[in-house]
Design a protein around this motif. Structure first.
Motif, PDB file in Angstrom:
ATOM      1  N   TRP A 116      45.127  48.113  24.950  1.00 13.60           N
ATOM      2  CA  TRP A 116      44.139  46.758  25.980  1.00 13.60           C
ATOM      3  C   TRP A 116      44.344  45.701  25.051  1.00 13.60           C
ATOM      4  O   TRP A 116      45.102  45.636  23.669  1.00 13.60           O
ATOM      5  N   SER A 117      44.353  45.457  26.247  1.00 13.79           N
ATOM      6  CA  SER A 117      44.943  43.579  25.659  1.00 13.79           C
ATOM      7  C   SER A 117      43.964  42.416  26.252  1.00 13.79           C
ATOM      8  O   SER A 117      43.452  42.915  27.290  1.00 13.79           O
ATOM      9  N   TRP A 118      43.224  41.526  25.667  1.00 17.92           N
ATOM     10  CA  TRP A 118      42.007  41.031  26.425  1.00 17.92           C
ATOM     11  C   TRP A 118      42.908  39.974  27.167  1.00 17.92           C
ATOM     12  O   TRP A 118      43.806  39.015  26.122  1.00 17.92           O
ATOM     13  N   ARG A 119      42.427  39.180  28.198  1.00 22.16           N
ATOM     14  CA  ARG A 119      42.962  38.227  29.362  1.00 22.16           C
ATOM     15  C   ARG A 119      44.973  38.046  29.004  1.00 22.16           C
ATOM     16  O   ARG A 119      44.890  37.219  28.525  1.00 22.16           O
ATOM     17  N   SER A 120      45.405  39.382  28.690  1.00 25.25           N
ATOM     18  CA  SER A 120      47.001  38.954  29.047  1.00 25.25           C
ATOM     19  C   SER A 120      47.398  39.159  29.862  1.00 25.25           C
ATOM     20  O   SER A 120      48.850  38.804  30.752  1.00 25.25           O
ATOM     21  N   THR A 121      47.080  39.578  30.925  1.00 21.93           N
ATOM     22  CA  THR A 121      47.700  38.935  32.472  1.00 21.93           C
ATOM     23  C   THR A 121      46.471  38.538  33.552  1.00 21.93           C
ATOM     24  O   THR A 121      45.041  38.089  34.208  1.00 21.93           O
ATOM     25  N   LYS A 122      46.666  37.741  34.452  1.00 23.92           N
ATOM     26  CA  LYS A 122      46.106  36.943  34.593  1.00 23.92           C
ATOM     27  C   LYS A 122      45.545  37.518  36.056  1.00 23.92           C
ATOM     28  O   LYS A 122      46.017  38.367  36.442  1.00 23.92           O
ATOM     29  N   VAL A 136      48.267  51.348  33.345  1.00 30.93           N
ATOM     30  CA  VAL A 136      47.434  52.360  33.108  1.00 30.93           C
ATOM     31  C   VAL A 136      45.915  51.646  33.724  1.00 30.93           C
ATOM     32  O   VAL A 136      45.213  52.383  35.391  1.00 30.93           O
ATOM     33  N   ALA A 137      45.361  50.848  33.574  1.00 30.91           N
ATOM     34  CA  ALA A 137      44.027  50.635  33.514  1.00 30.91           C
ATOM     35  C   ALA A 137      44.362  48.810  33.473  1.00 30.91           C
ATOM     36  O   ALA A 137      44.781  48.131  32.370  1.00 30.91           O
ATOM     37  N   SER A 138      42.580  48.587  34.235  1.00 29.38           N
ATOM     38  CA  SER A 138      42.522  46.859  34.048  1.00 29.38           C
ATOM     39  C   SER A 138      41.039  46.892  34.297  1.00 29.38           C
ATOM     40  O   SER A 138      40.582  47.482  35.039  1.00 29.38           O
ATOM     41  N   TYR A 139      40.495  46.581  33.813  1.00 34.24           N
ATOM     42  CA  TYR A 139      38.879  45.532  34.312  1.00 34.24           C
ATOM     43  C   TYR A 139      39.281  44.617  34.079  1.00 34.24           C
ATOM     44  O   TYR A 139      39.751  42.678  33.822  1.00 34.24           O
ATOM     45  N   SER A 140      38.201  44.059  35.937  1.00 29.01           N
ATOM     46  CA  SER A 140      38.819  42.649  36.339  1.00 29.01           C
ATOM     47  C   SER A 140      36.838  42.187  36.697  1.00 29.01           C
ATOM     48  O   SER A 140      36.390  42.892  36.549  1.00 29.01           O
ATOM     49  N   LEU A 141      36.625  40.959  36.193  1.00 21.23           N
ATOM     50  CA  LEU A 141      35.552  40.557  36.499  1.00 21.23           C
ATOM     51  C   LEU A 141      34.767  39.757  37.632  1.00 21.23           C
ATOM     52  O   LEU A 141      36.540  39.480  38.318  1.00 21.23           O
ATOM     53  N   LYS A 142      34.130  39.602  38.616  1.00 21.26           N
ATOM     54  CA  LYS A 142      33.874  38.992  39.531  1.00 21.26           C
ATOM     55  C   LYS A 142      33.915  37.925  39.894  1.00 21.26           C
ATOM     56  O   LYS A 142      34.213  37.009  38.725  1.00 21.26           O
ATOM     57  N   VAL A 143      35.142  37.514  40.929  1.00 23.74           N
ATOM     58  CA  VAL A 143      35.835  36.310  40.911  1.00 23.74           C
ATOM     59  C   VAL A 143      34.589  35.084  40.735  1.00 23.74           C
ATOM     60  O   VAL A 143      33.719  35.362  41.809  1.00 23.74           O
ATOM     61  N   VAL A 144      35.107  33.969  39.915  1.00 21.86           N
ATOM     62  CA  VAL A 144      33.331  32.530  40.309  1.00 21.86           C
ATOM     63  C   VAL A 144      34.171  32.313  41.934  1.00 21.86           C
ATOM     64  O   VAL A 144      34.913  32.567  42.518  1.00 21.86           O
ATOM     65  N   GLY A 145      32.268  32.449  42.346  1.00 27.16           N
ATOM     66  CA  GLY A 145      32.497  31.240  43.431  1.00 27.16           C
ATOM     67  C   GLY A 145      32.381  33.103  44.503  1.00 27.16           C
ATOM     68  O   GLY A 145      31.176  32.200  45.602  1.00 27.16           O
ATOM     69  N   GLU A 146      32.103  33.921  44.418  1.00 29.41           N
ATOM     70  CA  GLU A 146      32.115  34.502  45.485  1.00 29.41           C
ATOM     71  C   GLU A 146      30.665  35.075  45.186  1.00 29.41           C
ATOM     72  O   GLU A 146      30.381  35.204  44.137  1.00 29.41           O
ATOM     73  N   PRO A 147      29.782  35.208  46.394  1.00 30.21           N
ATOM     74  CA  PRO A 147      28.882  35.463  46.956  1.00 30.21           C
ATOM     75  C   PRO A 147      28.127  36.892  45.889  1.00 30.21           C
ATOM     76  O   PRO A 147      29.341  37.818  46.030  1.00 30.21           O
ATOM     77  N   ASP A 148      27.251  36.619  45.466  1.00 29.43           N
ATOM     78  CA  ASP A 148      26.688  37.938  45.205  1.00 29.43           C
ATOM     79  C   ASP A 148      26.349  39.212  45.565  1.00 29.43           C
ATOM     80  O   ASP A 148      26.563  39.485  46.923  1.00 29.43           O
ATOM     81  N   TYR A 149      27.012  40.252  45.188  1.00 33.06           N
ATOM     82  CA  TYR A 149      26.574  42.032  45.955  1.00 33.06           C
ATOM     83  C   TYR A 149      25.296  42.090  45.766  1.00 33.06           C
ATOM     84  O   TYR A 149      25.287  42.429  44.832  1.00 33.06           O
TER      85      TYR A 149
END
Length: 185
Positions: A116-122, A136-149
């Motif tokens: 696991w690596s933190w913020r190593s890939t844009k 193998v896996a990635s975890y992405s945050l909600k894109v800034v500026g996207e409306p709430d889901y």
């Protein structure tokens, strides 16, 4: 887990985006994992991971993984079903002794090593790679500026379609990694 091949990764919506607990549900409904905080006190915090996928109802009553953190949010132990407890620091080891705690590796149940690596890939908060740096896996945050889901945090755990057998280990190790960053360990 569904054995149907879709030619696409498991895209698990993180319903809350919180470390205190969430459901991770594949958008094609092939996999559903539940992370729940079961104890929170100054001396320890505990989490359980359950498989709540349709057809796995017997598994819902038993935790597949238990994560027990120590006092002051320190790393504690990880316990996989049918295995002995292991210290988190031994199971999820720093890549190098002097390296960042935000880059760690683990030996999974398939006998392979993953990192696991933190913020190593844009575009990804976390990435998990295997041999030859295969994603193998990635975890992405909600894109800034996207409306709430509605009923979703917008955060996504993506697992390559070839690795559903490691989904519980991936979620467990990701949870530890997120805990490390959240508590500056």
């Amino acid at each position: 887990m569904d054995s149907t091949t879709y030619g696409m990764p498991y895209i698990l919506e993180d319903k809350t985006g919180e470390l205190t607990g969430s459901d991770f549900i594949d958008i094609n409904d092939r996999l559903r994992l539940r992370l729940r905080c079961t104890a929170q006190a100054p001396t320890h915090t505990a989490y359980m991971i359950h498989n709540v996928t349709h057809g796995h109802e017997r598994e819902v009553s038993r935790a597949l993984v238990a994560l027990a953190f120590g006092p002051d949010n320190s790393l504690g132990t990880i316990i996989f079903e049918s295995r002995s407890p292991v210290a988190m620091g031994e199971y999820l080891r720093r890549v190098s002794l002097l390296g960042s705690s935000k880059s760690r590796k683990f030996l999974a149940s398939d006998g392979e090593e993953y990192q696991w690596s933190w913020r190593s890939t844009k575009g990804h908060e976390w990435t998990c790679t295997g041999q030859n740096q295969r994603l193998v896996a990635s975890y992405s945050l909600k894109v800034v500026g996207e409306p709430d889901y509605i009923s979703s945090s917008g955060c996504v755990l993506t697992i390559d379609e070839a690795y559903p057998h490691l989904a519980v280990e991936i979620l467990a190790t990701l949870t530890i990694m997120r805990h490390i960053v959240a508590h500056n360990l």
